[in-house]
Design a protein around this motif. Structure first.
Motif, PDB file in Angstrom:
ATOM      1  N   ILE B 262     115.819 -48.490 -28.452  1.00  0.00           N
ATOM      2  CA  ILE B 262     114.924 -48.332 -27.302  1.00  0.00           C
ATOM      3  C   ILE B 262     114.372 -49.700 -26.903  1.00  0.00           C
ATOM      4  O   ILE B 262     114.451 -50.667 -27.651  1.00  0.00           O
ATOM      5  CB  ILE B 262     113.759 -47.369 -27.614  1.00  0.00           C
ATOM      6  N   ARG B 263     113.809 -49.730 -25.705  1.00  0.00           N
ATOM      7  CA  ARG B 263     113.274 -50.983 -25.187  1.00  0.00           C
ATOM      8  C   ARG B 263     111.798 -51.087 -25.566  1.00  0.00           C
ATOM      9  O   ARG B 263     111.013 -50.200 -25.245  1.00  0.00           O
ATOM     10  CB  ARG B 263     113.434 -50.976 -23.670  1.00  0.00           C
ATOM     11  N   THR B 264     111.441 -52.170 -26.238  1.00  0.00           N
ATOM     12  CA  THR B 264     110.058 -52.406 -26.632  1.00  0.00           C
ATOM     13  C   THR B 264     109.750 -53.872 -26.341  1.00  0.00           C
ATOM     14  O   THR B 264     110.552 -54.565 -25.733  1.00  0.00           O
ATOM     15  CB  THR B 264     109.860 -52.135 -28.138  1.00  0.00           C
ATOM     16  N   THR B 269     115.884 -58.750 -31.159  1.00  0.00           N
ATOM     17  CA  THR B 269     117.100 -57.934 -31.091  1.00  0.00           C
ATOM     18  C   THR B 269     117.212 -57.424 -29.657  1.00  0.00           C
ATOM     19  O   THR B 269     116.236 -57.415 -28.914  1.00  0.00           O
ATOM     20  CB  THR B 269     117.038 -56.714 -32.046  1.00  0.00           C
ATOM     21  N   THR B 272     115.298 -52.016 -29.893  1.00  0.00           N
ATOM     22  CA  THR B 272     114.648 -51.721 -31.175  1.00  0.00           C
ATOM     23  C   THR B 272     115.192 -50.395 -31.696  1.00  0.00           C
ATOM     24  O   THR B 272     115.138 -49.388 -30.992  1.00  0.00           O
ATOM     25  CB  THR B 272     113.124 -51.618 -30.975  1.00  0.00           C
ATOM     26  N   LEU B 273     115.727 -50.408 -32.918  1.00  0.00           N
ATOM     27  CA  LEU B 273     116.250 -49.167 -33.495  1.00  0.00           C
ATOM     28  C   LEU B 273     115.106 -48.400 -34.151  1.00  0.00           C
ATOM     29  O   LEU B 273     114.581 -48.817 -35.177  1.00  0.00           O
ATOM     30  CB  LEU B 273     117.337 -49.482 -34.535  1.00  0.00           C
ATOM     31  N   PRO B 274     114.702 -47.251 -33.579  1.00  0.00           N
ATOM     32  CA  PRO B 274     113.584 -46.480 -34.133  1.00  0.00           C
ATOM     33  C   PRO B 274     114.119 -45.483 -35.144  1.00  0.00           C
ATOM     34  O   PRO B 274     114.410 -44.342 -34.809  1.00  0.00           O
ATOM     35  CB  PRO B 274     113.014 -45.791 -32.892  1.00  0.00           C
TER      36      PRO B 274
END
Lengths: 357, 357, 357, 357
Positions: B262-264, B269, B272-274
């Motif tokens: 997702i975009r954070t 990176t 962002t891999l949640p």
């Protein structure tokens, strides 16, 4: 030396700094002398301690006025007892992996983390009673934890919420250490509390909300105990490392970084655990990286998968909330593991850790 | 039945829907008949297919006008051949875990994912040449991949960037399947492309940017091949599941969810891999969950730790970019693994997977 | 020309493209001829239309193979009827402000926006009935709106939610236009719907969820009506402009950008209105910028302050949801203004607009 | 009273607190007496000062044990000199708009903000020299600013960056006040610095990074000067108000909230200004709301549109960075306005403010 140095300085372009590690046995007086020498060439510098060595760091100036060339280095080496000289990018100096390529190991009693040592800090959010604390200490120790956590000074969003048992809480933690043998990790929120934690505890925790509280970081830099520095809710990695740099620049080289989740648009967990932070921190600073899956998840049933994921991604340790009876916890009960759940988590994380390099 | 049903309806308050699974062997004519019967009682409904069963879903109406009571259910059971009736919250109906508590297994040739099956989809970002594609197919198959990925229709931010080989690319993928035996996963961006992918491929991929392209989701719902639905850059979990629901409601019950970051505010990176999304999806829908560490990371050296973390958190599969020579790749070379790196990743992920329940 | 061009090409380093505007009256055949001529020198190019001029854009190639030097330009000018040649950065070509430094004005009947024209689009979220639509059209027109909005095809998160009246809704909008004189802005979700909106409406809206639905953007590029392109929930400004570029590259130079709020950690509004997007878009593309405060706020009482703020920051127009009776609206009632509230908003925004340059 | 109170308490369900304002002239001894009386009924409470009144706030307990019923209120009114009693939701007590429905006006010399007063704080990021500071003071005063800002203690991401002139800087600010007559707003980072700012300045600024530094907030609560509390990069509105509550609960009722942008995925500005925070804060706390467009934008050319937007949305004031020569500024030069630009901004903001209620 004078002439060549000036030439060296005049050709500089990049905004670098030089970190000069003095030889073993050199005192602060030697370092002061070196600083005076550098000043004579128009180079400002300051002194700190890294591990057991005196270190002189040349200050930031305008490009063109800073010494990083070989002539200057040669001059310094010929005039002083120097172990090694590093020229690094300014955004990360003492925390820079080049300073300790093998990675730092931080030790406090039973607790070792980094450089191949896996550290597990577990315990209640808040120290509530002696019984609750000691019972938890024994349970987490038996399950494999190597340090006990527990808050005596609690940073609470509301001024009306329970603020912790304060010094009384520290005394309870000290008792739990005597009983269990575990090192104590506990939070300080002010320079005065840093001193109290130094007195009663083993690792000084700095919480997410204080990650850029520079007066507190400076106090932690003067402390003689290791520091666990949590990431803020939206601190960038660079800002976080620079906060660690405040502690290192203050003379305390034992810093542990602790990721606890960032704030994003996701709302099914309390925070979002950005697991890629683990390899990212591996390549930049030399500091151990611990993950707190409890605050990231905000719910007990997600702690195990987040802990296992962190270990698989290469974390050096974990910080986990455990409570004898989460439902009755004064604080963060929803995200606390029972003793049984913690045991299961430890088994799984130990297995996963065995699989990775 | 009429009287009691009306009574039943009149007392309803919650915005629920009823999902009625007809018995084995019932045809669409039977379902249509049931819908007519429901209409006679003021209840609107529509028909779809789930697995091999006809399903009637009562449509959303105003609270007070919807049937969820036992009297209505009893009436339906007495009048029709019904296997089971579920009353669920509207936000997630056919995707609801209650519909298939054991979890869905999605199969396509060599590829099985979900319900204990681990699926690994690997291959180049873009189909460039027959040689590049076939070579990669064999290499990833030998390392343990169970499906081949490769884009023929490429969604590109710029209209001037390479848009893929289109039908030519699909033909190359079909050749790679014949050669390697691997199932083919490839993207479609329009209803027309869905038909082409159905013809040449095995799993229809819907990309992050089309996660709420409802006309495309409807077309995927009519397709006879499984669908891999990527999450959008900032789609909430609920929105994502509702997009899957479009496909299920269209009659295609073979949907795989694929998290890709997702975009954070993080910028070290690409996304962002949640990782907590994995346990979160485990408790809500019954669909398999696959993780794409390549797009989340945006850099090859982070793919392995993110893949291992995903597996440790319980992912059902992985989608990974692999290229014979990442440096010369037309697209996404920076995040593509070499064959050797992919082999290493597979070994580590297999080991980690063996550790977890 | 050949020789000098090759020399010119060989010294190129930057990844630029050249946009060649043919003189007035030149046909597509002239443009095709120019492309052939460029091809002969190893330069690929494609043709489009911008306003009423034929345009040839040199395609992206590897640095070192692209023509931007004065020799090539001189050669082109001597061989063809050329109005002007621009060399721009690739990330934004036809949308680049250099193409139209004075800013674009987009016109559709009563509605003009950009270049000093302030456009106000108001109306219900969804076309529900003829009466609701026509009543709203007259009320917003009398309060100063210059276009009517209203959804006939509704992108809904749930497949079971009301999907709009479709063609029936378009017919109602057409009636409202005849009655009020207002231009109609309404959404299309597929190439087929683009054609229908072209037939019945005046401005084709592309919604936030379709901002990177490239097949839809291509269809909008072929349309003969202006396009209002909403920003996605987490589309970056560059991605958004590149989506506009798809439409421009397709030959439709009448594109309006509409900001409607982005997804952040804030949860007291539906989305976060990043008001700085207005000056940001002012300096990059030449397209008019409209703000939708209704979706950003998600609540009616915040629409006025957000609208006034947008105008103060320099927006070229507003898109606002208005309903005769928000409480009974089928969709988005919570964020819809009453006629009275809209009148007040218009008065305040008109006053604020008079204060700014 | 005892009997009815206990009955009253026993029926409570909601987690509310009671705020009791004692009559004019009541002393802390009276408040202590009331607390003792409440304790006798099992109700814990604490005392503070709000404006010039003694206030007793009942502490948070478990639902069912807290007094909000009319019987208890009647008992308190009959036994003590009470001006008014408020029962409010716990998440925001003294900051609650019900406490001061007309909104707070905060005054410090020339500077008034809130309740219809518009306050403009302008000046350099950092106090560099007496000349730079005094020149700026006169220029911003002449353009309409009502307070001077300037940092003496600078929170810097890097420990090696310039940390401010400290006490020397405060003395320069005091000189600038004598010269210009403007009130001084300057930052404190520790309880010790709060005391110094109280001595030399007029308004104590607490920076974004210290918004949840509770020891600092407690010190600000004990100060006799107003406090300007900046929002953190990702503090939620509720957390921010609760930080203000720490100051109010400490006895200082003069708190100004200052929005300075939040961290999101947007990267074309330094932070994202969420303009909807202005109406949001208007409906919850009674505190004045000031916006800092300089830090939000991170670039001077966006400061004017963001300032105008903030005013249009209803902000009570602005905090703006101004420097005699931004290019040579020690810190934040990129976002500092020249005197001329500030004058233009003031003219436009004054005009916009005249348009809104």
């Amino acid at each position: 030396m004078a002439h060549t140095v000036r030439v060296g300085i005049s050709v500089l372009r990049r905004p670098d700094v030089m970190i000069i590690f003095l030889s073993e046995g050199m005192s602060s007086a030697h370092a002061d002398e070196m600083i005076k020498g550098l000043n004579d060439f128009g180079v400002t510098a300051h002194r700190t301690v890294f591990g057991d060595r005196q270190v002189v760091v040349t200050s930031i100036g305008k490009p063109g006025s800073r010494p990083d060339d070989e002539t200057l280095q040669a001059g310094i080496r010929s005039a002083y007892h120097v172990e090694r000289i590093l020229v690094v990018d300014t955004s990360c100096q003492l925390a820079n992996r080049q300073v300790r390529p093998e990675g730092s190991v931080v030790r406090a009693g039973t607790f070792s983390v980094g450089g191949g040592h896996f550290g597990v800090i577990a315990g209640p959010c808040t120290v509530e009673t002696e019984r609750q604390t000691c019972e938890t200490a024994l349970a987490v120790r038996d399950a494999g934890a190597t340090a006990l956590r527990g808050g005596a000074f609690k940073p609470r969003t509301s001024p009306y919420a329970f603020q912790g048992l304060k010094r009384e809480g520290l005394k309870i933690l000290a008792k739990a250490r005597r009983l269990s043998g575990l090192a104590i990790v506990t939070e300080a929120m002010s320079p005065e509390e840093v001193k109290l934690v130094e007195e009663y505890g083993d690792v000084i925790q700095i919480g997410a909300r204080n990650v850029q509280n520079y007066r507190l970081l400076e106090a932690a830099g003067r402390a003689r105990k290791p520091v666990l520095l949590k990431r803020g809710f939206s601190t960038t990695i660079e800002e976080w490392i620079m906060s660690a740099e405040y502690i290192l620049a203050g003379g305390n080289d034992r810093v542990i970084l602790c990721e606890r989740g960032i704030r994003t648009f996701e709302d099914y967990t309390r925070f979002t655990l950005p697991v890629a932070v683990i390899p990212a921190l591996r390549e930049m600073p030399h500091l151990p990286v611990v993950v707190d899956p409890s605050h990231a998840a905000g719910r007990a049933d997600f702690v195990l998968p987040l802990a296992a994921a962190s270990v698989a991604a290469g974390a050096d340790g974990l910080l986990v909330e455990v409570h004898p009876d989460p439902k009755s916890a004064l604080c963060d009960g929803r995200q606390s593991l029972t003793f049984e759940e913690f045991k299961r988590m430890m088994r799984q994380c130990t297995d996963v850790r065995a699989c990775i390099g």
